[in-house]
Design a protein around this motif. Structure first.
Motif, PDB file in Angstrom:
ATOM      1  N   ASP A   9       0.839  -1.211   0.000  1.00 21.28           N
ATOM      2  CA  ASP A   9       0.000   0.000   0.000  1.00 21.28           C
ATOM      3  C   ASP A   9       0.868   1.252   0.000  1.00 21.28           C
ATOM      4  O   ASP A   9       2.104   1.182   0.016  1.00 21.28           O
ATOM      5  N   SER A  10       0.211   2.393  -0.020  1.00 13.34           N
ATOM      6  CA  SER A  10       0.950   3.652  -0.052  1.00 13.34           C
ATOM      7  C   SER A  10       1.112   4.218   1.361  1.00 13.34           C
ATOM      8  O   SER A  10       1.222   5.419   1.548  1.00 13.34           O
ATOM      9  N   ASN A  68       1.197 -11.213 -11.766  1.00 15.81           N
ATOM     10  CA  ASN A  68       0.775 -10.458 -12.949  1.00 15.81           C
ATOM     11  C   ASN A  68       1.996  -9.854 -13.652  1.00 15.81           C
ATOM     12  O   ASN A  68       2.119  -9.923 -14.880  1.00 15.81           O
ATOM     13  N   PHE A  69       2.918  -9.312 -12.849  1.00 14.41           N
ATOM     14  CA  PHE A  69       4.122  -8.683 -13.403  1.00 14.41           C
ATOM     15  C   PHE A  69       4.980  -9.714 -14.140  1.00 14.41           C
ATOM     16  O   PHE A  69       5.420  -9.479 -15.268  1.00 14.41           O
ATOM     17  N   LYS A 126       0.542  -8.157  -6.924  1.00 14.74           N
ATOM     18  CA  LYS A 126       0.484  -8.186  -8.389  1.00 14.74           C
ATOM     19  C   LYS A 126       1.757  -8.783  -8.971  1.00 14.74           C
ATOM     20  O   LYS A 126       2.035  -8.619 -10.164  1.00 14.74           O
ATOM     21  N   GLU A 174       5.447   3.524   3.247  1.00 14.73           N
ATOM     22  CA  GLU A 174       5.012   3.393   1.848  1.00 14.73           C
ATOM     23  C   GLU A 174       5.787   2.265   1.175  1.00 14.73           C
ATOM     24  O   GLU A 174       6.977   2.116   1.424  1.00 14.73           O
ATOM     25  N   ASN A 175       5.120   1.498   0.344  1.00 13.34           N
ATOM     26  CA  ASN A 175       5.784   0.389  -0.352  1.00 13.34           C
ATOM     27  C   ASN A 175       6.077   0.759  -1.797  1.00 13.34           C
ATOM     28  O   ASN A 175       5.346   1.532  -2.404  1.00 13.34           O
ATOM     29  N   PHE A 176       7.157   0.177  -2.305  1.00 14.87           N
ATOM     30  CA  PHE A 176       7.575   0.502  -3.671  1.00 14.87           C
ATOM     31  C   PHE A 176       7.103  -0.512  -4.709  1.00 14.87           C
ATOM     32  O   PHE A 176       7.220  -0.283  -5.902  1.00 14.87           O
ATOM     33  N   PHE A 177       6.595  -1.639  -4.243  1.00 15.61           N
ATOM     34  CA  PHE A 177       6.099  -2.635  -5.207  1.00 15.61           C
ATOM     35  C   PHE A 177       4.912  -3.367  -4.594  1.00 15.61           C
ATOM     36  O   PHE A 177       4.949  -3.742  -3.424  1.00 15.61           O
ATOM     37  N   ASN A 178       3.888  -3.539  -5.390  1.00  9.48           N
ATOM     38  CA  ASN A 178       2.702  -4.263  -4.931  1.00  9.48           C
ATOM     39  C   ASN A 178       2.904  -5.754  -5.223  1.00  9.48           C
ATOM     40  O   ASN A 178       2.688  -6.214  -6.343  1.00  9.48           O
TER      41      ASN A 178
END
Lengths: 219, 400
Positions: B33-34, B153-154, B150, B143-147
């Motif tokens: 999340d942010s 999906n990536f 997903k 804050e996170n830099f990668f979800n």
């Protein structure tokens, strides 16, 4: 000139495409802010484009009225409708154009609810007759495929109404099976192709391989 | 005997109370999340009817603790994107905390701030009002830099992108076979018919805006169509329901006429705005078809209920109709009323197919290879999940 017409749009497409992909995977607030900012740009561009759209619409219908083309009276109605709705929007139920648009009461809302909505509903209801005429043409069992379509359609249509169960108790289940198995399989097959096609199209545009949207294809 | 009763009372009386206490309490920064959120997890326990978990947040381990009134407690298995698919997710619960009540004014909500350590107190309250012993855990929101939810999906997206890029490279080295698409083969015939009859060609966009892939694909087809109508000196009319699509279509048609060496044949009136509302658009186009009787109708993009209104009117005036859409709900209507229909991916492939440009055709080949890989994965996944009860492959392709 070539830079403005070809190179710059390709650079913009590449940068925006990469930003769009990255924003999808990065939850950081900086990425969210950037995405929000780009959405605002999109809205600003859309606002300018809307002016172009209105100009195009007016020009199209003015030409029809001026030349008195067949059906020019309908084009005249476009101007009448446009003028009335613009005046009502400015009037804004007595609050004037500088206040937020009233969305519950006033002549603008009344016109929308009593002219636009019934007109839309009328067009939508015509669909029933169009479906009937299209079905009549298509369901003539001239080929094996058309015959399969005809039989499937009859089972699904009758299975969906109470009389279907009265005719044969398993008909609703059969109709549901046809929707859940063969129909869903075909739908997912199409979706699979669509998803991969979308990825391929996006890549072609991002990497500048697809240039048809610039008008001329290859240089 | 008295001690024996006391022992049994302690045994059967105390055991449920211990079972209701939150155990294994852990607090973490909410992943993917942010920021502005922490997640607290603990072992699942059977509570008596009416009992609830009470959560409170403090900035110090010793309090004061601010109550959280609107916390939702769910099993971890309800959020596999965050907690995975393991069996342990059925035995633990979690609550996501984004704000807490201000003690001075409980109606005021204070947000969880990034970089600050918060202490979360978890306890269960019985229907009688009795509160059981609590447990405390701490976490710092960031804050996170990668979800990572997903992540699959990536990886899959990257693999398919590489396959498609591989197809493009391969196409530059040797000729590739691309199956015949009848709708696109018929395009020249349809435009030629309009030329012979001296009637216009009507190109109608779908309802989606410029950001949609189907609209971009429709624009690509329009470019090829405009090129041909410029060469054949046939009147082209392009109907739009979105101002941005109209502006782009206008530029595309203009460029195509310029490239075909017929800039004099281009007029701005060829590309026009019809209406932004769905059924107004359909009504106006139906009117144009009936009055102007175009020889060829090309319907490209994403359509909704207006598809049949347009196609059936086109069929009634005897126009050759070529439709292309990725809207599977409207495909049956186009198939029944149009002469040729580009189904789903065929719409995206149209530009590559018409241009016969190796790089574009290569991407189609890459797309086909990707489809084959997906089909193999689907068959393998179905077999593994059905026969061996092994569903990991299913989760690999899952969106959450």
């Amino acid at each position: 000139m070539l830079f403005l017409r070809r190179t710059l749009p390709l650079i913009i497409a590449f940068v925006m495409g990469v930003i769009g992909i990255l924003c999808f995977y990065i939850p950081h607030s900086a990425a969210e802010s950037l995405e929000l900012e780009l959405t605002k740009w999109d809205r600003i561009v859309a606002a300018f484009a809307l002016v172009l759209g209105i100009y195009s619409l007016m020009r199209l219908h003015w030409t029809r009225v001026r030349r008195q083309n067949p059906g020019w009276g309908y084009s005249f109605l476009v101007f009448v409708g446009f003028a009335i709705m613009t005046l009502f929007a400015i009037y804004n139920d007595g609050q004037g154009p500088l206040n937020p648009q009233e969305i519950d009461t006033g002549p603008f809302v009344w016109m929308y609810n009593n002219v636009q909505v019934p007109a839309d509903a009328t067009m939508f209801s015509i669909l029933a007759f169009f479906i009937a005429s299209a079905a009549y043409r298509t369901f003539r069992a001239r080929t094996p495929e058309a015959a399969i379509l005809l039989v499937s359609a009859i089972i699904v249509m009758i299975g969906r109404v109470p009389i279907g169960a009265a005719i044969y108790h398993a008909l609703p289940d059969l109709a549901q099976w046809m929707m859940d198995v063969p129909n869903l399989a075909a739908k997912r097959g199409i979706l699979l192709g669509v998803s991969l096609g979308a990825v391929a199209t996006a890549l072609r545009i991002i990497f500048g391989i697809e240039r048809s949207y610039l008008g001329g294809g290859e240089e | 005997m008295r001690y024996c009763f006391l022992f049994l009372a302690l045994l059967f009386g105390a055991a449920p109370i211990h079972a209701q206490q939150p155990t294994g309490v852990e607090a973490i920064d909410t992943p993917n999340d942010s920021g502005g959120s922490i997640t607290v997890t603990w072992a699942r326990a059977e509570l008596p009817d009416g009992a609830v978990y009470k959560l409170a947040v403090g900035e110090s381990e010793h309090g004061p603790f601010h109550p959280i009134n609107r916390s939702e407690v769910n099993l971890q298995s309800t959020d596999p994107g965050t907690f995975g698919h393991g069996d342990e997710t059925h035995h633990r619960v979690f609550a996501k905390i984004t704000e807490y009540a201000d003690l001075a004014d409980p109606s005021n909500r204070l947000p969880i701030e990034n970089g600050k350590t918060y202490y979360v107190r978890v306890n269960a309250q019985l229907p009688s009002g009795e509160t059981l012993p609590f447990a405390i855990a701490s976490a710092t929101a960031s804050e996170n830099f990668f979800n990572w939810s997903k992540g699959n999906n990536f990886v899959i997206g990257t693999v398919f992108s590489l396959i498609i890029l591989g197809g493009i490279i391969l196409a530059q080295k040797r000729d590739l076979f691309i199956r015949r698409i009848a709708g696109l083969e018929a395009l020249d015939e349809a435009l030629g018919r309009a030329t012979e009859m001296g009637k216009p060609v009507l190109f109608a966009h779908g309802l989606h805006p410029m950001g949609s892939v189907s609209t971009i694909a429709a624009i690509n087809v329009l470019s090829r169509v405009a090129n041909r109508t410029a060469e054949f000196n046939t009147e082209l009319r392009v109907a739009n329901n979105d101002p941005i699509v109209m502006a782009v279509s206008r530029e595309v048609v203009k460029e195509s006429y310029l490239n075909a060496g017929r800039p004099d044949a281009y007029s701005e009136d060829m590309v026009f705005m019809v209406a932004t509302e769905q059924f107004s658009y359909a009504a106006a186009l139906d009117g144009m078809m009936v009055r102007d009787r175009p020889a060829t109708n090309i319907l490209m993009g994403y359509f909704y209920a207006e598809s049949l209104l347009l196609a059936e009117t086109g069929a009634s005036i005897g126009a050759i109709q070529i439709a292309g859409t990725d809207s599977y709900t409207q495909l049956p209507f186009f198939i029944t009323t149009c002469d040729y229909t580009l189904m789903g991916e065929e719409l995206y492939a149209a530009s590559a197919y018409l241009s016969r440009e190796p790089k574009l055709l290569g991407s189609l080949k890459g797309q086909d290879i990707g489809k084959a890989v997906l089909l193999i994965a689907m068959i393998l996944g179905t077999l593994l999940a059905t026969v061996f009860d092994f569903d990991t492959l299913t989760h690999v392709f899952s969106a959450d």
